[in-house]
Design a protein around this motif. Sequence first.
Motif: not given
Length: 305
Positions: A36-49, A135-144, A272-276
């Motif tokens: 989880p990245v806060v309360d969503k799994p990392a891969i969900q952010y990636v699919v949303e992107e 990549l399912g563990d690499d998140l890009i901010d949706p604003r970018d 980096e996970y903790l910082r994220t």
Amino acid sequence: MPVRRPFHITKAVVPAAGLGTRFLPATKATPKEMLPVVDKPAIQYVVEEAVAAGLSDVLMVTGRNKRPLEDHFDRAYELEHALAAKGDLDRLKLVRESSALADIHYVRQGDPRGLGHAVSCARPHVGDEPFAVLLGDDLIDPRDQLLETMLRVRRERGGSVVALIEVEPAQIHQYGCAAVEPVGDEPGVVRVTDLVEKPERSNAPSNYAVIGRYVLDPAVFEVLAHTPPGRGDEIQLTDALRVLADVPEAEGGAVHGVLFNGRRYDTGDRAEYLRTIVKLACERDDLGPEFRAWLKSYVNEEMQA
Ligand code: UTP
């Protein structure tokens, strides 16, 4: 051979079959992409992107722990029923969202033989179309909006497109590294002339590191089929891209790089996970105000200790 530009790209491939050894024991029975990245799994952010960039057909390359991934993007009737019975409509919406996000498919990578091998497992699904890899563990901010830019570069220039960040020379050995030259007409876009996977600092052709977003010409599949294991005895996507960089565009070659200086979170690395998590929690409307206040006092205490 015809230039392959006209294709409208609809498919995204998300490799999630790595062993995730840096996160053991958390990843013993769960893919690291499900952390989880806060309360969503990392891969969900990636699919949303991917979906936000217009790619609604998502193929996940899964490994030995594929169950949690499949369950996450599937309906959860019992849970939904329980939330509905309690009248907890906000959480019910959250639970339903992940199963309605995209048209998700799965393919199994029997043996984790490297990222290049994971991508080659997508060939029967992707066919002869250009496609994106996230990549399912690499998140890009949706604003970018990195992926949108990469898809445009592919439309305009053909070939394949990688995303590049500039790193300190001391860090380049952790990445694929690209030798580049300017294309002249567009700042922020470069021609990739060579690539090398995780070079020593002294052998690195530049400080440009490849990060986890690619738009690939289907010609990559044939090249991967003939790519021998490289660094770490794994079939490296970087090695296949290196070959494509020398192939004429009319044959599916040419590699361009999009220089990215936006927000990127590498959740496959523990620090980096903790910082994220800290950064994203601070920005949240629901959690941010209280969490920031706590963090401030915690840091003050630590500074005095
Ligand atoms: P990494 O090298 O970061 O993943 O691969 P890993 O090997 O799981 O991580 P560590 O170093 O052991 O902790 C980048 C991406 O490629 C996928 C991974 O799941 C990750 O999303 N991958 C890697 C595959 O799908 N298959 C592979 O054989 C290797």
